[in-house]
Design a protein around this motif. Structure first.
Motif, PDB file in Angstrom:
ATOM      1  N   GLY A 182      44.302  39.589  32.254  1.00 31.95           N
ATOM      2  CA  GLY A 182      44.232  40.124  33.768  1.00 31.95           C
ATOM      3  C   GLY A 182      45.507  41.166  34.038  1.00 31.95           C
ATOM      4  O   GLY A 182      46.601  40.748  33.527  1.00 31.95           O
ATOM      5  N   SER A 183      44.751  42.108  34.806  1.00 30.00           N
ATOM      6  CA  SER A 183      45.957  43.169  35.212  1.00 30.00           C
ATOM      7  C   SER A 183      46.258  43.126  36.584  1.00 30.00           C
ATOM      8  O   SER A 183      47.358  43.666  37.061  1.00 30.00           O
ATOM      9  N   ALA A 232      49.276  42.206  32.765  1.00 30.31           N
ATOM     10  CA  ALA A 232      50.367  42.372  33.993  1.00 30.31           C
ATOM     11  C   ALA A 232      50.352  41.366  34.903  1.00 30.31           C
ATOM     12  O   ALA A 232      51.273  41.214  35.454  1.00 30.31           O
ATOM     13  N   ALA A 233      49.148  41.075  35.301  1.00 34.00           N
ATOM     14  CA  ALA A 233      48.905  39.995  36.458  1.00 34.00           C
ATOM     15  C   ALA A 233      49.784  38.645  36.141  1.00 34.00           C
ATOM     16  O   ALA A 233      50.153  38.144  37.136  1.00 34.00           O
ATOM     17  N   ALA A 246      51.663  32.854  33.889  1.00 35.51           N
ATOM     18  CA  ALA A 246      50.723  31.901  32.894  1.00 35.51           C
ATOM     19  C   ALA A 246      51.135  30.688  32.999  1.00 35.51           C
ATOM     20  O   ALA A 246      50.274  29.418  32.874  1.00 35.51           O
ATOM     21  N   ARG A 247      52.445  30.290  32.713  1.00 35.40           N
ATOM     22  CA  ARG A 247      53.156  29.099  32.769  1.00 35.40           C
ATOM     23  C   ARG A 247      52.919  28.259  34.045  1.00 35.40           C
ATOM     24  O   ARG A 247      52.427  27.003  34.107  1.00 35.40           O
ATOM     25  N   LEU A 248      52.908  28.817  35.272  1.00 36.33           N
ATOM     26  CA  LEU A 248      52.690  28.347  36.461  1.00 36.33           C
ATOM     27  C   LEU A 248      51.321  27.663  36.795  1.00 36.33           C
ATOM     28  O   LEU A 248      51.022  26.622  37.159  1.00 36.33           O
ATOM     29  N   ARG A 303      44.187  38.441  41.342  1.00 38.19           N
ATOM     30  CA  ARG A 303      43.058  37.747  40.515  1.00 38.19           C
ATOM     31  C   ARG A 303      43.640  36.378  40.062  1.00 38.19           C
ATOM     32  O   ARG A 303      43.147  35.590  39.620  1.00 38.19           O
ATOM     33  N   LEU A 304      45.117  36.228  40.483  1.00 39.55           N
ATOM     34  CA  LEU A 304      45.832  34.905  39.947  1.00 39.55           C
ATOM     35  C   LEU A 304      45.160  33.608  40.505  1.00 39.55           C
ATOM     36  O   LEU A 304      44.888  32.749  39.767  1.00 39.55           O
TER      37      LEU A 304
END
Length: 356
Positions: free
Chosen positions: A156-157, A184-185, A193-195, A161-162
């Motif tokens: 994901g950039s 980059a997103a 990513a961790r969250l 879109r998260l």
């Protein structure tokens, strides 16, 4: 006795490829890569340090207003076709490692990082299913059930879109498939990513391939999205998202009252302004989703740099934030984010660091 011709280095090849893609010469671009492979260049280095480096430069030059949107799209298309040529010319090893599905988050059109990762994984000996841009989660999950990969590499950039990425990660985990996120997103340090519960994160294709050389931990199937983001219980994200159209319309009307020159805008100018306001609202909503004000401030700093490169003062964003804050006065997290961003933009030189 003749002196052997020196093989071009990485920087020289990247410069030749840059010249080819920015002049629209697809055949010259392909020749750069084919000649490099004939000269014995390392394929992974060509992918990441030549093609990948040129693609990053394309984005930087567009942001600095030195490439048009059309030039940026043309250069990206040529790079994509060069990678396809690369695959035909080069003999890849037989797959002997795991199977990985590489896909972009639904709504994510920037597929080049995922494409580069897929090629690197193939070079390393993985069996790869590359699904390309904007893959809806139900279709991705159906693919997982059909093929049973060892992992999903989710790219994901665009930070907006998260929320979709979160739902996709959870869906993959429900299908008992671990996820490595990248792009980059997910933040420069992988914080999102961790969250959002991904089993792993990688800052680049090399790191992702290295991480996938060992099995990812199996996902916990009892995981729920709200477990990661308890602040969503205040409903600010949901309410801002649902009212985005009304917010854009109200702020646009308010700007026309504050800035008389806007009343003479053409329909196209009004459309572009409304689109810019919609992006601001969308990034605000995403920052509310992940509970991180830096995401919103970072987007506005980037936007200020884009505007500055095009001769528009970064301070022109401030009235829009004022009006948006007035509309959201009953939303404490949103108003705090807007106030912080407004203060940042009002500082001297705001946006100038993104135009170099």
């Amino acid at each position: 006795m003749s002196t052997p011709t020196r093989a071009p280095g990485v920087a020289e090849r990247a410069e030749r490829l840059w010249d080819a893609v920015t002049t629209g010469d697809e055949y010259a671009a392909g020749d750069v890569v084919v000649k490099a492979l004939d000269d014995g260049a390392d394929p992974e280095t060509l992918l990441l340090d030549v093609i990948g480096a040129v693609q990053r430069r394309v984005g930087q030059e567009w942001a600095a207003n030195r490439l048009t949107v059309a030039q940026e799209h043309a250069a990206t298309a040529i790079n994509d076709r060069v990678i396809a040529t690369f695959g035909y010319v080069l003999k890849r090893p037989e797959p002997h490692l795991g199977r990985v599905t590489v896909a972009c988050v639904d709504g994510e059109w920037h597929a080049m990082p995922a494409r580069l990762l897929a090629e690197v994984l193939r070079l390393r000996g993985f069996r790869v299913d590359y699904l390309g841009a904007q893959v809806p989660a139900p279709h991705l999950v159906a693919h997982l059930h059909r093929t049973g990969p060892d992992a999903v590499a989710l790219s994901g950039s665009i930070a907006t879109r998260l929320p979709t990425a979160h739902a996709t990660i959870t869906a993959c985990q429900a299908a008992a498939t671990p996820v490595i996120a990248g792009g980059a997103a997910f933040g420069p340090d992988g914080r999102y990513a961790r969250l959002l519960g991904a089993e792993a994160w990688a800052p680049d294709a090399r790191s992702a391939a290295d991480r996938l050389a060992e099995p990812l931990p199996r996902p916990y199937t009892g995981h729920q999205p709200l477990d990661d983001l308890p602040h969503l219980a205040d409903q600010e994200y949901t309410l801002v998202t649902r009212s985005s159209g009304r917010l854009v319309k109200s702020v646009l009307t308010g700007l026309e009252e504050r800035i008389p020159a806007m009343r003479s805008y053409t329909d196209l100018q009004r459309q572009h302004t409304a689109e810019d306001l919609a992006h601001i609202v969308e990034f605000l909503a995403t920052a509310l989703y992940v509970g991180d004000g830096e995401l919103f401030t970072g987007f506005l700093t980037w936007t200020a740099g884009i505007l500055t490169a095009r001769g528009v003062p970064a301070a022109s964003l401030v009235p829009a934030l004022d009006l948006l804050e007035a509309e959201l006065r009953d939303f404490p997290r949103a108003t705090e984010l807007l106030g912080t961003a407004r203060t940042h933009l009002a500082e001297p030189g705001a946006g100038s660091e993104r135009t170099a």
